[in-house]
Design a protein around this motif. Structure first.
Motif, PDB file in Angstrom:
ATOM      1  N   GLU A 130      -3.256   6.330  -1.625  1.00  0.00           N
ATOM      2  CA  GLU A 130      -2.464   7.559  -1.560  1.00  0.00           C
ATOM      3  C   GLU A 130      -1.126   7.295  -0.875  1.00  0.00           C
TER       4      GLU A 130
ATOM      5  N   LYS B  23       1.209   5.429  -3.235  1.00  0.00           N
ATOM      6  CA  LYS B  23       1.775   6.310  -4.248  1.00  0.00           C
ATOM      7  C   LYS B  23       2.916   7.140  -3.673  1.00  0.00           C
ATOM      8  N   SER B  24       2.795   7.559  -2.415  1.00  0.00           N
ATOM      9  CA  SER B  24       3.797   8.442  -1.810  1.00  0.00           C
ATOM     10  C   SER B  24       5.098   7.733  -1.463  1.00  0.00           C
TER      11      SER B  24
ATOM     12  N   SER C 222       8.814   6.295  -6.041  1.00  0.00           N
ATOM     13  CA  SER C 222       9.262   7.433  -6.831  1.00  0.00           C
ATOM     14  C   SER C 222       8.114   7.959  -7.690  1.00  0.00           C
ATOM     15  N   GLU C 223       8.241   9.216  -8.078  1.00  0.00           N
ATOM     16  CA  GLU C 223       7.183   9.852  -8.869  1.00  0.00           C
ATOM     17  C   GLU C 223       6.998   9.131 -10.197  1.00  0.00           C
ATOM     18  N   GLY C 224       5.755   8.813 -10.514  1.00  0.00           N
ATOM     19  CA  GLY C 224       5.428   8.167 -11.768  1.00  0.00           C
ATOM     20  C   GLY C 224       5.355   6.664 -11.712  1.00  0.00           C
TER      21      GLY C 224
ATOM     22  N   GLU D 101       0.204   5.220  -9.894  1.00  0.00           N
ATOM     23  CA  GLU D 101      -0.816   6.223 -10.177  1.00  0.00           C
ATOM     24  C   GLU D 101      -2.158   5.731  -9.632  1.00  0.00           C
TER      25      GLU D 101
ATOM     26  N   LYS E 152       2.005   2.129 -12.690  1.00  0.00           N
ATOM     27  CA  LYS E 152       2.068   2.863 -13.952  1.00  0.00           C
ATOM     28  C   LYS E 152       3.368   2.588 -14.700  1.00  0.00           C
TER      29      LYS E 152
ATOM     30  N   LYS F  12      10.688   3.294 -13.290  1.00  0.00           N
ATOM     31  CA  LYS F  12      11.123   4.491 -12.571  1.00  0.00           C
ATOM     32  C   LYS F  12      11.399   4.229 -11.098  1.00  0.00           C
ATOM     33  N   ASP F  13      11.111   3.023 -10.621  1.00  0.00           N
ATOM     34  CA  ASP F  13      11.308   2.708  -9.203  1.00  0.00           C
ATOM     35  C   ASP F  13      12.803   2.663  -8.885  1.00  0.00           C
TER      36      ASP F  13
END
Length: 366
Positions: A272, A275-276, A279-281, A284, A297, A301-302
């Protein structure tokens, strides 16, 4: 919980085509001789083979074709940077070069107004025009403004005229305070310009390709009753290296594809946290039996924030890098040509430069 892997992870093997991102150090593509792709020295360098390895992939394009994202792989940073610089500074466009100001009673000074007009983006294909052969003469023999506006050359010029004056709206409500309701033409927008064809120019365009401003809602000036702007504006072909108003792109940039490797299985609360920090996505969490395991994932997107290094346990098993042979380009056109067309034109400019350099080298050898 971070489960230790059975293999050595403190100094993992790092691919030669990637740049390692450390906690406080990020190597550039030119550091430690990493700028060029490794070749087999036992074989002769082959240009056709090199070109065959280059791949271009369209990733995303906006509906209006003005914004483009694409990938180029298996090239070196100097080539990618050359493409970026050519897009910005050497792909020609049309822009307002000479402003013949007949009337300006607005609060904006003449030279400031002319500069603002020159920066207005024109929606016209520059490939149908020639570069100016001589400098635009702006003064007469006495050193003052020219006595008469030139007619213009149909092969080198476009003429746009504007004539806007502000008047009171006698039908406005007495308690109204909005200038747009109190006055007519209180704001002058780019849509106020009208194209004036020279010679047979009109026959070269259809209704959809008529020369115009890219958008009609660019604010040029604000007027009040009694104030007026009247001007005739001559556009010429130029490149961004001469003046920024000729640059065909709003943005043209590239970045290297981020890479993220998890050298150990990360589960539970640690997953967790992992993941935080991205960046989002990017990261996962997937179920693996009764465990929740973190997986990469979409590393694309990083944003390369490196926040993962703030967590000591995660920093030991997460390996960040950038693929030095994978360039993600973002191109946003100002509106004269589609972004994809600009990329093609930039490649043509680069090809012309290469041919010119080759001829000069051959001449020196001879």
């Amino acid at each position: 919980m971070v489960k230790k892997s059975t293999t050595k992870t403190t100094e993992p093997d790092f691919p030669s085509n990637e740049i390692l991102m450390q906690e406080e150090v990020v190597l550039n593509t030119y550091d430690e001789c990493t700028d060029y792709i490794e070749y087999d020295d036992t074989k002769e360098f082959s240009i056709p083979e090199y070109c065959d390895n280059i791949h271009v992939a369209m990733v995303n394009e906006s509906e209006d074709k003005m914004t483009l994202e694409f990938d180029i792989t298996h090239i070196e940073a100097p080539i990618a940077n050359a493409l970026r610089r050519v897009l910005i500074a050497e792909v020609p466009t049309m822009a307002l070069e000479k402003i013949y100001l007949y009337q300006n009673t607005s609060v904006i000074q003449d030279e400031v107004l002319c500069h603002r007009l020159g920066l207005l983006p024109l929606c016209v294909d520059p490939r149908g025009f020639q570069f100016p052969t001589e400098k635009v003469v702006g003064i007469n023999e006495k050193g003052v403004d020219c006595d008469e506006e030139p007619a213009g050359d149909a092969t080198r010029n476009l003429i746009f005229k504007i004539n806007v004056s502000c008047t009171k709206n006698r039908n406005a409500l007495p308690n109204s305070t909005d200038p747009k309701t109190l006055y007519h033409h209180s704001s002058v927008y780019s849509g106020s310009f009208a194209w004036v064809p020279i010679g047979d120019q009109k026959s070269n365009y259809t209704d959809s390709t008529t020369p115009r401003m890219v958008t009609d809602d660019i604010l040029v000036a604000k007027l009040r009753p009694g104030q007026e702007i009247e001007a005739s504006c001559h556009a010429v072909k130029g490149i961004g290296r001469d003046h920024a108003k000729f640059s065909p792109v709003a943005t043209a940039s590239y970045r290297l594809l981020p890479t993220i490797r998890l050298n150990a299985e990360i589960t539970g609360e640690a997953a967790e946290r992992l993941k935080s920090v991205f960046s989002e996505g990017v990261i996962e969490i997937e179920k693996k039996g009764s465990k929740r395991v973190a997986v990469v994932k979409d590393a694309r997107k990083d944003t390369c924030s490196r926040n993962v290094f703030r967590h000591e346990d995660l920093a030991k098993v997460v390996q960040l890098g950038k693929n030095k042979q994978h360039f993600i380009f973002s191109v946003e056109s100002t509106g004269a040509l589609k972004s994809s067309e600009l990329v093609v034109e930039a490649c043509k400019v680069m090809e012309t430069k290469c041919r010119s350099l080759r001829k000069q080298i051959q001449a020196l050898i001879k």
